[in-house]
Write a protein that holds these residues in place. Structure first.
Motif, PDB file in Angstrom:
ATOM      1  N   VAL A  36       8.220   7.368   4.636  1.00  0.00           N
ATOM      2  CA  VAL A  36       8.392   8.573   5.911  1.00  0.00           C
ATOM      3  C   VAL A  36       7.873   7.907   7.145  1.00  0.00           C
ATOM      4  O   VAL A  36       8.055   8.150   7.879  1.00  0.00           O
ATOM      5  CB  VAL A  36       7.231   9.416   5.272  1.00  0.00           C
ATOM      6  N   LEU A  37       6.846   7.009   6.809  1.00  0.00           N
ATOM      7  CA  LEU A  37       6.264   6.206   7.718  1.00  0.00           C
ATOM      8  C   LEU A  37       6.921   5.516   9.045  1.00  0.00           C
ATOM      9  O   LEU A  37       7.223   5.252  10.182  1.00  0.00           O
ATOM     10  CB  LEU A  37       5.011   5.291   7.771  1.00  0.00           C
ATOM     11  N   SER A  45      10.892   0.577   2.496  1.00  0.00           N
ATOM     12  CA  SER A  45      10.225   1.327   4.382  1.00  0.00           C
ATOM     13  C   SER A  45      10.908   0.075   5.717  1.00  0.00           C
ATOM     14  O   SER A  45      10.968   0.679   6.848  1.00  0.00           O
ATOM     15  CB  SER A  45       8.825   1.489   4.317  1.00  0.00           C
ATOM     16  N   ILE A  98       4.314   5.943  -6.051  1.00  0.00           N
ATOM     17  CA  ILE A  98       3.637   6.645  -5.519  1.00  0.00           C
ATOM     18  C   ILE A  98       3.634   6.110  -3.780  1.00  0.00           C
ATOM     19  O   ILE A  98       3.805   7.462  -2.905  1.00  0.00           O
ATOM     20  CB  ILE A  98       2.292   7.461  -5.328  1.00  0.00           C
ATOM     21  N   ILE A  99       3.101   5.337  -3.499  1.00  0.00           N
ATOM     22  CA  ILE A  99       2.403   4.885  -1.894  1.00  0.00           C
ATOM     23  C   ILE A  99       3.539   4.693  -1.202  1.00  0.00           C
ATOM     24  O   ILE A  99       3.904   4.292  -0.412  1.00  0.00           O
ATOM     25  CB  ILE A  99       1.594   3.554  -2.465  1.00  0.00           C
ATOM     26  N   ARG A 100       4.428   4.060  -1.892  1.00  0.00           N
ATOM     27  CA  ARG A 100       5.721   3.398  -1.198  1.00  0.00           C
ATOM     28  C   ARG A 100       6.655   5.344  -0.712  1.00  0.00           C
ATOM     29  O   ARG A 100       7.663   4.486   0.667  1.00  0.00           O
ATOM     30  CB  ARG A 100       7.043   2.883  -2.742  1.00  0.00           C
ATOM     31  N   PHE A 101       6.656   6.249  -1.040  1.00  0.00           N
ATOM     32  CA  PHE A 101       6.923   7.295  -1.112  1.00  0.00           C
ATOM     33  C   PHE A 101       6.485   7.132   0.390  1.00  0.00           C
ATOM     34  O   PHE A 101       6.860   8.118   1.571  1.00  0.00           O
ATOM     35  CB  PHE A 101       7.138   8.370  -1.186  1.00  0.00           C
ATOM     36  N   GLY A 102       5.498   6.869   0.431  1.00  0.00           N
ATOM     37  CA  GLY A 102       3.864   7.554   1.976  1.00  0.00           C
ATOM     38  C   GLY A 102       4.974   6.689   3.282  1.00  0.00           C
ATOM     39  O   GLY A 102       5.105   6.878   4.161  1.00  0.00           O
ATOM     40  N   PHE A 103       5.461   4.843   2.938  1.00  0.00           N
ATOM     41  CA  PHE A 103       5.985   4.224   3.612  1.00  0.00           C
ATOM     42  C   PHE A 103       7.190   5.064   4.323  1.00  0.00           C
ATOM     43  O   PHE A 103       7.344   4.063   4.748  1.00  0.00           O
ATOM     44  CB  PHE A 103       5.835   2.846   3.176  1.00  0.00           C
ATOM     45  N   GLY A 153       0.166   1.981   8.393  1.00  0.00           N
ATOM     46  CA  GLY A 153      -0.121   2.871   7.199  1.00  0.00           C
ATOM     47  C   GLY A 153      -0.546   1.832   6.077  1.00  0.00           C
ATOM     48  O   GLY A 153      -1.609   1.532   5.457  1.00  0.00           O
ATOM     49  N   LEU A 200      -4.059   1.822   3.947  1.00  0.00           N
ATOM     50  CA  LEU A 200      -4.295   1.604   2.986  1.00  0.00           C
ATOM     51  C   LEU A 200      -5.608   0.579   2.968  1.00  0.00           C
ATOM     52  O   LEU A 200      -6.248   0.770   1.531  1.00  0.00           O
ATOM     53  CB  LEU A 200      -2.939   1.080   2.261  1.00  0.00           C
TER      54      LEU A 200
END
Length: 553
Positions: A448-449, A333, A441-446, A461, A465
């Motif tokens: 996108v952000l 990210s 899992i959290i890596r994919f959210g970051f 994010g 978190l």
């Protein structure tokens, strides 16, 4: 002496008791007809070929019919042949005349005098007798008696204690838990030779009746914590428990969170250490992984070798693990944010190189990262499923060929391959596998952000978190302790590890529960159902005002 007369008197007394209504007829009980009981057991188990029934005669002049029942493969055959059947065949008329009187019937003599086995007890309930047979015990039935003698004869094939497969250390013990509850308990007792070590047994699962053991050290573990764990285990209402992950999901405080709030381990030394620190250990039959609770965030970054090495080496290794976790969740990210929105933060020479690499790439950095991260996850999952002989080779060669091919094809830039590879390697530096999965899992959210808002999205994010982590509880213990709330004692073994002489022998403060509410659940077969929350009583003893109403519902 008329033994048959004794049997008739015992039988008539029980018939009178049943007629008077004192006996609880709601619980199925055995009958005194041996043939009828054997037929009932055979029918109940579906005429299974591994059901072994050995009928013998006790005595010589007026012999009594008896039967020993067990399931082949679940018992120790030598124990059954020598100490159960052999003991029954060794009973003579002289022994019966000397030991059986009007006050000492045949089953009491067999149980207390004739059997040469270590553990045996009387059982009258039909369901308990049937469960004993299915659990690997041997049941003795005697004609004329409506109770059975249950003998401890568990055995059969089992995996021996071996080296851990997932939590390896360079220096430290090399034994690991196995799939047997009794063996796992013994591995812990060998390390903690204390009379305060407590053990409780439960059976969970309406079909499997899985053996579950609860272990803690009295005066070290919080009494309210132990009671809360016991209540949550007793509330589990499912058909089967096949692995410790079933129980972990059913008793955890919050379901919808990427972070694990219950730790697991296959190492006896780790379980023993956590017991000494005031935590509770749950051992489940059929799995080598035990559950350790409560669990805080810093616990997942501690390795078993931290206390076998010098403290300065441990400090360095722990810092590497925390940095690896930051790289795991923020590496791709940050690269996307820099190359998409914040060019001015990149040195000019490096920026020119990056722009020249991206000249022939048709996708933006965000799409590149998603493609490479997705491909890496596929390779990682395929490596787990591949045969051990070729799995590692195929994974490494596949990653190298794939990375080189996509760069030469102009689909991905070389720098993106480096970033994704570094992120994947960082995930393996975290000792706890479940925490590494959470970071993935959290890596994919970051991702996108960062692709939508750059560093502003990453900052937002991180705030969300940290707020989410601060709201988590593990059986009443704050997830970020000893960071929030701050604890000077807990800081000695959180991010850093001070020398052993500087660490107190008392339990760590991170296992102390806060006053407040810890949500509980009761899971029904086939679906999840919210029930009355488990309210943790405050130090004043007052309870939540809604607890009584919820319990009545």
């Amino acid at each position: 002496m008329n033994i048959n007369g004794i049997n008739r008197r015992n039988k008539s007394a029980k018939e009178q008791q049943g007629a008077s209504g004192h006996e609880d007829t709601r619980i199925p009980r055995l009958t005194d007809d041996l043939d009828q009981t054997l037929d009932q057991i055979d029918n109940e188990l579906g005429h299974s070929p591994d059901l072994k029934i050995r009928q013998v005669k006790i005595g010589g002049e007026s012999p009594f019919q008896a039967a020993a029942i067990h399931l082949n493969g679940l018992v120790n055959k030598e124990t059954v042949d020598e100490f159960v059947i052999g003991s029954l065949l060794g009973i003579t008329d002289e022994m019966l005349k000397e030991n059986i009187s009007a006050t000492n019937d045949l089953k009491e003599f067999v149980l207390n005098r004739a059997l040469e086995i270590g553990q045996a007890q009387l059982q009258e309930e039909w369901n308990e007798v049937l469960l004993a047979i299915l659990s690997g015990k041997t049941v003795i039935l005697i004609e004329g008696y409506d109770s059975a003698i249950v003998c401890e004869t568990e055995g059969g094939e089992a995996r021996s204690v071996s080296e851990p497969s997932t939590q390896l250390v360079v220096r430290g013990p090399k034994d690991s838990f196995v799939e047997s509850v009794a063996t796992n308990i013994s591995l812990i007792r060998r390390r903690i030779k204390s009379s305060k070590l407590r053990l409780e047994h439960l059976k969970i699962g309406k079909v499997t009746h899985t053996d579950v053991a609860l272990m803690y050290i009295k005066d070290n573990a919080d009494e309210k914590l132990v009671e809360e764990v016991r209540n949550r285990l007793q509330q589990i209402n499912v058909d089967a428990i096949m692995e410790s992950g079933y129980i972990e999901e059913l008793i955890q405080d919050k379901t919808f969170t990427p972070f694990p709030t219950i730790n697991n381990s296959e190492r006896p030394d780790v379980a023993a250490t956590n017991l000494l620190e005031g935590r509770v250990v749950i051992i489940i039959d059929g799995t080598p992984f035990v559950l350790i609770l409560p669990a805080v965030f810093t616990l997942f970054f501690q390795s078993a070798s931290d206390y076998a090495q010098r403290f300065d080496i441990t400090i360095l290794m722990r810092l590497v693990r925390y940095i690896s976790f930051i790289v795991l969740i923020l590496g791709p990210s940050v690269y996307i944010a820099l190359t998409t929105y914040h060019y001015e933060m990149i040195p000019t020479t490096l920026l020119i190189n990056l722009l020249s690499q991206r000249e022939n790439v048709p996708f933006p950095a965000f799409v590149e990262a998603l493609l490479m991260e997705g491909a890496f996850e596929i390779i990682r999952e395929a490596g787990v499923r591949m045969p051990r002989a070729v799995g590692q080779t195929v994974s490494v060669v596949g990653a190298l060929i794939l990375g080189q091919a996509v760069v030469e094809a102009g689909i991905i830039t070389p720098v993106m391959v480096i970033v994704v590879a570094l992120t994947g390697i960082a995930s393996f530096a975290i000792p706890a596998y479940n925490m590494a999965i959470s970071g993935r899992i959290i890596r994919f959210g970051f991702l996108v952000l960062a692709g939508m808002f750059g560093f502003y999205g990453i900052t937002l994010g991180l705030i969300v978190l940290l707020a989410h982590m601060n709201s988590l509880r593990s059986f009443g213990v704050p997830y970020l302790s000893p960071i929030v709330p701050i604890s000077s004692h807990g800081q000695k073994d959180a991010f850093l590890r001070l020398p052993l002489w500087a660490l107190r022998t008392e339990r760590v403060s991170t296992t102390k529960r806060q006053e407040g509410i810890s949500e509980g659940k009761k899971i029904s077969t086939g679906h999840e159902q919210n029930v009355s929350p488990k309210i943790l009583e405050k130090s004043t003893g007052a309870e939540h005002p809604k607890k009584g109403a919820q319990d009545e519902e």
